[in-house]
Write a protein that holds these residues in place. Structure first.
Motif, PDB file in Angstrom:
ATOM      1  N   ARG A 188      29.863  54.884  41.780  1.00 40.39           N
ATOM      2  CA  ARG A 188      29.995  54.293  43.119  1.00 40.39           C
ATOM      3  C   ARG A 188      31.467  54.120  43.493  1.00 40.39           C
ATOM      4  O   ARG A 188      31.843  54.216  44.656  1.00 40.39           O
ATOM      5  N   GLY A 189      32.310  53.900  42.492  1.00 37.19           N
ATOM      6  CA  GLY A 189      33.733  53.709  42.738  1.00 37.19           C
ATOM      7  C   GLY A 189      34.508  54.985  43.004  1.00 37.19           C
ATOM      8  O   GLY A 189      35.635  54.924  43.498  1.00 37.19           O
ATOM      9  N   VAL A 190      33.925  56.147  42.669  1.00 40.49           N
ATOM     10  CA  VAL A 190      34.655  57.395  42.860  1.00 40.49           C
ATOM     11  C   VAL A 190      33.952  58.378  43.802  1.00 40.49           C
ATOM     12  O   VAL A 190      34.608  59.244  44.372  1.00 40.49           O
ATOM     13  N   VAL A 243      26.884  50.454  34.175  1.00 39.80           N
ATOM     14  CA  VAL A 243      28.336  50.650  34.255  1.00 39.80           C
ATOM     15  C   VAL A 243      28.648  52.061  34.751  1.00 39.80           C
ATOM     16  O   VAL A 243      29.556  52.259  35.565  1.00 39.80           O
ATOM     17  N   GLY A 244      27.898  53.043  34.292  1.00 42.14           N
ATOM     18  CA  GLY A 244      28.107  54.410  34.759  1.00 42.14           C
ATOM     19  C   GLY A 244      27.861  54.553  36.253  1.00 42.14           C
ATOM     20  O   GLY A 244      28.622  55.230  36.956  1.00 42.14           O
ATOM     21  N   LEU A 245      26.819  53.900  36.747  1.00 44.32           N
ATOM     22  CA  LEU A 245      26.545  53.954  38.188  1.00 44.32           C
ATOM     23  C   LEU A 245      27.608  53.186  38.982  1.00 44.32           C
ATOM     24  O   LEU A 245      27.974  53.592  40.089  1.00 44.32           O
ATOM     25  N   PHE A 270      32.321  60.053  47.012  1.00 43.11           N
ATOM     26  CA  PHE A 270      32.558  59.985  48.462  1.00 43.11           C
ATOM     27  C   PHE A 270      33.757  59.098  48.785  1.00 43.11           C
ATOM     28  O   PHE A 270      33.698  58.260  49.668  1.00 43.11           O
ATOM     29  N   SER A 271      34.817  59.245  48.090  1.00 41.61           N
ATOM     30  CA  SER A 271      36.080  58.504  48.192  1.00 41.61           C
ATOM     31  C   SER A 271      35.986  57.098  47.613  1.00 41.61           C
ATOM     32  O   SER A 271      36.954  56.384  47.552  1.00 41.61           O
ATOM     33  N   GLY A 272      34.821  56.681  47.179  1.00 39.49           N
ATOM     34  CA  GLY A 272      34.667  55.464  46.395  1.00 39.49           C
ATOM     35  C   GLY A 272      34.551  54.175  47.183  1.00 39.49           C
ATOM     36  O   GLY A 272      35.090  54.026  48.275  1.00 39.49           O
ATOM     37  N   PHE A 273      33.798  53.256  46.620  1.00 41.94           N
ATOM     38  CA  PHE A 273      33.690  51.882  47.108  1.00 41.94           C
ATOM     39  C   PHE A 273      33.492  51.019  45.865  1.00 41.94           C
ATOM     40  O   PHE A 273      32.379  50.622  45.535  1.00 41.94           O
ATOM     41  N   PRO A 274      34.587  50.734  45.153  1.00 41.69           N
ATOM     42  CA  PRO A 274      34.469  50.077  43.852  1.00 41.69           C
ATOM     43  C   PRO A 274      34.330  48.557  43.917  1.00 41.69           C
ATOM     44  O   PRO A 274      34.540  47.877  42.929  1.00 41.69           O
ATOM     45  N   TRP A 275      33.975  48.015  45.045  1.00 35.69           N
ATOM     46  CA  TRP A 275      33.876  46.565  45.179  1.00 35.69           C
ATOM     47  C   TRP A 275      32.509  46.083  44.726  1.00 35.69           C
ATOM     48  O   TRP A 275      31.561  46.824  44.655  1.00 35.69           O
ATOM     49  N   MET A 276      32.432  44.819  44.443  1.00 37.84           N
ATOM     50  CA  MET A 276      31.194  44.114  44.117  1.00 37.84           C
ATOM     51  C   MET A 276      30.617  44.502  42.757  1.00 37.84           C
ATOM     52  O   MET A 276      29.420  44.365  42.530  1.00 37.84           O
ATOM     53  N   TYR A 334      23.652  52.292  51.407  1.00 35.30           N
ATOM     54  CA  TYR A 334      24.255  53.260  50.487  1.00 35.30           C
ATOM     55  C   TYR A 334      24.503  52.615  49.122  1.00 35.30           C
ATOM     56  O   TYR A 334      24.189  53.180  48.073  1.00 35.30           O
ATOM     57  N   MET A 335      25.072  51.414  49.132  1.00 39.41           N
ATOM     58  CA  MET A 335      25.358  50.720  47.879  1.00 39.41           C
ATOM     59  C   MET A 335      24.060  50.364  47.152  1.00 39.41           C
ATOM     60  O   MET A 335      24.004  50.374  45.925  1.00 39.41           O
ATOM     61  N   ALA A 336      23.006  50.054  47.902  1.00 40.13           N
ATOM     62  CA  ALA A 336      21.720  49.695  47.304  1.00 40.13           C
ATOM     63  C   ALA A 336      21.062  50.878  46.610  1.00 40.13           C
ATOM     64  O   ALA A 336      20.241  50.691  45.705  1.00 40.13           O
ATOM     65  N   LEU A 337      21.416  52.086  47.014  1.00 36.36           N
ATOM     66  CA  LEU A 337      20.854  53.273  46.356  1.00 36.36           C
ATOM     67  C   LEU A 337      21.134  53.263  44.856  1.00 36.36           C
ATOM     68  O   LEU A 337      20.317  53.729  44.065  1.00 36.36           O
ATOM     69  N   TYR A 338      22.279  52.716  44.471  1.00 37.93           N
ATOM     70  CA  TYR A 338      22.635  52.662  43.057  1.00 37.93           C
ATOM     71  C   TYR A 338      21.723  51.700  42.295  1.00 37.93           C
ATOM     72  O   TYR A 338      21.388  51.941  41.140  1.00 37.93           O
ATOM     73  N   PHE A 339      21.316  50.601  42.930  1.00 36.86           N
ATOM     74  CA  PHE A 339      20.358  49.684  42.308  1.00 36.86           C
ATOM     75  C   PHE A 339      19.018  50.400  42.110  1.00 36.86           C
ATOM     76  O   PHE A 339      18.379  50.264  41.067  1.00 36.86           O
ATOM     77  N   GLY A 340      18.590  51.138  43.130  1.00 37.68           N
ATOM     78  CA  GLY A 340      17.340  51.879  43.031  1.00 37.68           C
ATOM     79  C   GLY A 340      17.389  52.925  41.934  1.00 37.68           C
ATOM     80  O   GLY A 340      16.447  53.053  41.131  1.00 37.68           O
ATOM     81  N   CYS A 341      18.498  53.661  41.869  1.00 39.06           N
ATOM     82  CA  CYS A 341      18.659  54.672  40.811  1.00 39.06           C
ATOM     83  C   CYS A 341      18.665  54.017  39.435  1.00 39.06           C
ATOM     84  O   CYS A 341      18.064  54.538  38.483  1.00 39.06           O
TER      85      CYS A 341
END
Length: 191
Positions: free
Chosen positions: A135-137, A129-131, A139-145, A96-103
């Motif tokens: 990612r931090g907000v 930074v926008g992605l 689906f309830s967010g995962f703002p780590w890393m 899921y987190m890797a999807l942001y790298f792909g986008c």
């Protein structure tokens, strides 16, 4: 600079390795964060959005699997889950987190191909930074890393987070990587 197709996968792995070495829990050599995205950015001129998304996914998946390894232990020890739940859960979270790298790679490649290097210089860090913020907000967010967190050992750089937040640190890291990439890219294109 156009990478040969056979070099794209090793370049993606190099980027994931450099990011891991720069982050806490990895090598903790924070200056590597300022060059860790350059191999990833070398993949932006790839013609196909599908290829860019795939290689961004590879970089993100490798990066987050190595960074989030501890989730297996937390879910097992404190969550009471069996290993056949903890490992797939960690892989799914990393994916899921890797999807942001792909986008990011798809969008940044589109900016570079459509609007050129100057737009890429400013928009690529903004996209990253926008992605990260999304990612931090989402689906309830995962703002780590976020990349800015990797500067925890650089006290002089870290002080700017008091004024501008950790997203500013991420912006500076990505802007530095973009600058280095564009120096390589422009020297190859003879601008």
């Amino acid at each position: 600079m156009r990478l040969p197709e056979k070099a794209a996968f090793p370049v993606a792995l190099i980027s994931a390795g450099l990011l891991w070495l720069g982050f806490p829990g990895g090598g903790e050599v924070w200056p590597l964060l300022f060059i860790g995205l350059v191999p990833l950015l070398l993949l932006t001129p790839l013609g196909s959005a599908k290829k860019r998304f795939f290689y961004g996914l590879v970089v993100g998946l490798c990066h987050f699997l190595f960074q989030l390894y501890w989730i297996v232990f937390v879910l097992g020890r404190y969550g009471g889950l069996a290993w056949y739940f903890t490992y797939p859960a960690t892989v799914l979270l990393s994916l899921y987190m890797a999807l942001y790298f792909g986008c990011f790679l798809v969008l940044a490649g589109g900016v570079l191909q459509r609007w050129g290097a100057m737009a890429f210089f400013w928009l690529a860090p903004c996209l990253w930074v926008g992605l990260d913020w999304l990612r931090g907000v989402l689906f309830s967010g995962f703002p780590w890393m976020d990349l800015g967190y990797g500067l925890w050992q650089g006290p002089y750089l870290l002080q700017t987070a008091d004024l501008f937040g950790h997203h500013f640190l991420t912006f500076v890291i990505v802007l530095t990587n973009v600058t280095l990439f564009l120096l390589i890219y422009k020297s190859e294109k003879n601008f």
